[in-house]
Scaffold this active site. Structure first.
Site, short mmCIF file in Angstrom:
data_model
loop_
_atom_site.label_atom_id
_atom_site.label_comp_id
_atom_site.label_asym_id
_atom_site.label_seq_id
_atom_site.Cartn_x
_atom_site.Cartn_y
_atom_site.Cartn_z
N GLU A 16 -0.13 -10.34 -4.95
CA GLU A 16 0.38 -10.83 -3.65
C GLU A 16 -0.47 -10.32 -2.50
O GLU A 16 -0.74 -11.04 -1.55
CB GLU A 16 1.84 -10.39 -3.49
N GLU B 106 6.66 -9.66 -12.62
CA GLU B 106 7.93 -9.05 -12.20
C GLU B 106 9.09 -9.43 -13.11
O GLU B 106 10.02 -8.66 -13.29
CB GLU B 106 8.26 -9.47 -10.76
N ALA C 177 3.57 -3.05 -7.04
CA ALA C 177 4.34 -2.03 -6.32
C ALA C 177 4.60 -0.88 -7.28
O ALA C 177 4.63 -1.06 -8.50
CB ALA C 177 5.65 -2.62 -5.82
N GLY D 256 2.72 -7.06 -6.84
CA GLY D 256 2.35 -6.86 -5.44
C GLY D 256 0.85 -6.80 -5.22
O GLY D 256 0.36 -7.10 -4.13
N1 DAK Z 1 3.60 1.43 -10.77
C1 DAK Z 1 3.41 2.73 -11.08
N2 DAK Z 1 2.56 3.16 -12.02
C2 DAK Z 1 1.87 2.22 -12.68
C3 DAK Z 1 2.00 0.83 -12.41
C4 DAK Z 1 2.91 0.46 -11.38
N3 DAK Z 1 3.07 -0.81 -11.02
N4 DAK Z 1 1.18 0.16 -13.24
C5 DAK Z 1 0.55 1.08 -14.00
N5 DAK Z 1 0.95 2.33 -13.66
C6 DAK Z 1 0.54 3.59 -14.26
C7 DAK Z 1 1.08 3.73 -15.67
O1 DAK Z 1 2.42 4.18 -15.64
C8 DAK Z 1 0.15 4.74 -16.26
O2 DAK Z 1 0.50 6.01 -15.80
P1 DAK Z 1 0.51 7.30 -16.81
O3 DAK Z 1 1.41 6.90 -17.93
O4 DAK Z 1 -0.93 7.42 -17.24
O5 DAK Z 1 0.98 8.43 -15.96
C9 DAK Z 1 -1.19 4.38 -15.61
O6 DAK Z 1 -0.86 3.61 -14.45
C10 DAK Z 1 -2.07 3.52 -16.50
O7 DAK Z 1 -1.29 2.44 -16.95
P2 DAK Z 1 -1.19 2.05 -18.51
O8 DAK Z 1 -1.32 3.24 -19.36
O9 DAK Z 1 0.03 1.18 -18.65
O10 DAK Z 1 -2.52 1.19 -18.68
P3 DAK Z 1 -2.77 -0.08 -19.59
O11 DAK Z 1 -4.22 -0.39 -19.47
O12 DAK Z 1 -2.19 0.12 -20.95
O13 DAK Z 1 -1.92 -1.27 -18.91
C11 DAK Z 1 -1.15 -2.62 -17.06
C12 DAK Z 1 -2.27 -1.68 -17.63
C13 DAK Z 1 -1.51 -2.89 -15.63
C14 DAK Z 1 -1.13 -3.91 -17.87
C15 DAK Z 1 0.23 -1.89 -17.20
O14 DAK Z 1 0.10 -0.58 -16.62
C16 DAK Z 1 1.33 -2.63 -16.51
O15 DAK Z 1 1.88 -3.59 -17.05
N6 DAK Z 1 1.72 -2.14 -15.30
C17 DAK Z 1 2.84 -2.70 -14.60
C18 DAK Z 1 2.44 -3.98 -13.92
C19 DAK Z 1 3.63 -4.60 -13.19
O16 DAK Z 1 4.69 -4.85 -13.77
N7 DAK Z 1 3.45 -4.87 -11.90
C20 DAK Z 1 4.48 -5.45 -11.09
C21 DAK Z 1 5.32 -4.37 -10.46
S1 DAK Z 1 6.64 -5.07 -9.47
C22 DAK Z 1 8.08 -6.47 -2.00
C23 DAK Z 1 6.75 -6.43 -2.09
C24 DAK Z 1 6.16 -6.34 -3.33
C25 DAK Z 1 6.92 -6.22 -4.46
C26 DAK Z 1 8.29 -6.25 -4.36
C27 DAK Z 1 8.90 -6.39 -3.12
N8 DAK Z 1 8.72 -6.56 -0.72
C28 DAK Z 1 7.83 -6.72 0.46
C29 DAK Z 1 10.12 -6.63 -0.57
C30 DAK Z 1 6.21 -6.08 -5.71
C31 DAK Z 1 6.77 -5.80 -6.91
C32 DAK Z 1 5.88 -5.47 -8.02
O17 DAK Z 1 4.68 -5.45 -7.91
#
Ligand code: DAK
Length: 262
Positions: free
Chosen positions: A116, A136, A69, A113
């Site tokens: 998921e 998460e 997300a 997400g």
């Molecule tokens: N959101 C927004 N931007 C993101 C992102 C995300 N989840 N993941 C990556 N990006 C962006 C980064 O901010 C970066 O942007 P700039 O800085 O270039 O502007 C760009 O994508 C490239 O990312 P990185 O520079 O970090 O690239 P790396 O190769 O170094 O790392 C990575 C890739 C995927 C390991 C890292 O970006 C990362 O850890 N990203 C976050 C992953 C994460 O934590 N995902 C879980 C998010 S929470 C629900 C449904 C669903 C959900 C909740 C509720 N309901 C139905 C109620 C879901 C929640 C989630 O998914």
């Protein structure tokens, strides 16, 4: 219809074709925001309603299926604003309404997400570059779109706990061994493989295909608690049989049981 966060195309030249949906926010690694989820839902429903489409493939980019997300959009929420606005819930489960098969073709990151979403598809074909995870916990939250429920069903409790609690990623080979994905292919062959699988399905009887999807989901989605409750009733019921008396009496009296199937 024209979309900004996805690309929707029709592929194939058989009688029934494939609806291909490509998530398209490459700069954000296909982070899933409201607009993308709305557009994806609209495209899925349109393909489902189109009799010329037999099957749908959902994919991302080489680098990411979806990195979860969209974090900056989620970050400012409070409990009350998340609860009252139905944060993300409102457009996340359209995919579960789709009656035709949806194949996830996953390369690169499928996190949070994104993982998921892939698990909500009917099966996952992974590129050898795919990485799955539910990170998460690193953000001080938990999965919100079924990660704590679907992941254990897909990979077993221990592995799911490991991934959910440590936030470690699983590579394609491990995801295959664990049963999360149906096959792993070289990254450059991912789309060919997914579209060929879709074409194979398109060649079968549509009603059979849709019924198989419905029935497998019934087997898969039945709550454990209901299954255990039914098991418990049958367990109790067996105390009404002659064979239970015979089996337990034989054990206690150290003799071989003579069951009468009654
Ligand atoms: N959101 C927004 N931007 C993101 C992102 C995300 N989840 N993941 C990556 N990006 C962006 C980064 O901010 C970066 O942007 P700039 O800085 O270039 O502007 C760009 O994508 C490239 O990312 P990185 O520079 O970090 O690239 P790396 O190769 O170094 O790392 C990575 C890739 C995927 C390991 C890292 O970006 C990362 O850890 N990203 C976050 C992953 C994460 O934590 N995902 C879980 C998010 S929470 C629900 C449904 C669903 C959900 C909740 C509720 N309901 C139905 C109620 C879901 C929640 C989630 O998914």
């Amino acid at each position: 219809m024209s979309y900004e966060c996805i690309i929707a195309e029709v592929r194939g030249d058989g009688e029934r074709k494939t609806g291909l949906i490509t998530l398209n926010r490459p700069k954000q690694l296909n982070a899933l925001n409201d607009q993308l989820m709305d557009e994806m839902g609209q495209a899925l429903l349109a393909f489902d309603a189109d009799d010329s489409i037999g099957c749908i493939v959902l994919t991302g980019s080489e680098r990411a299926f979806a990195a979860g997300a969209d974090i900056p959009t989620m970050a400012p929420h409070t409990f009350i604003s998340a609860f009252k606005s139905g944060l993300i819930s409102k457009n996340w489960e359209t995919i579960l309404l789709i009656r035709k098969p949806v194949i996830a073709a996953v390369a690169g990151f499928a996190l949070g997400g994104g993982c998921e979403l892939a698990m909500m598809c009917d099966f996952i074909i992974a590129a050898d570059t795919a990485k799955f995870g539910q990170p998460e916990i690193k953000l001080g939250i938990i999965p919100g779109a079924g990660g704590t429920q679907r992941l254990p069903r897909a990979v077993g409790k221990s592995r799911a706990m490991d991934m959910l609690l440590t936030a470690r990623m699983m590579d394609a080979a491990e995801a295959s061994t664990a049963g999360l994905v149906s096959r792993v292919v070289p990254a450059e062959k991912l789309m060919e493989e997914a579209l060929t699988a879709a074409e194979t399905i398109n060649g079968f009887s549509g009603p059979s295909v849709m019924l198989i999807k419905e029935l497998v989901n019934l087997a898969y989605q039945g709550p454990l608690k209901d299954g255990v409750a039914v098991e418990r009733r049958y367990f109790h019921a067996l105390f009404g049989t002659d064979d239970q008396r015979e089996g337990m009496d034989a054990f206690i009296n150290k003799r071989k049981p003579g069951f009468t199937q009654s």
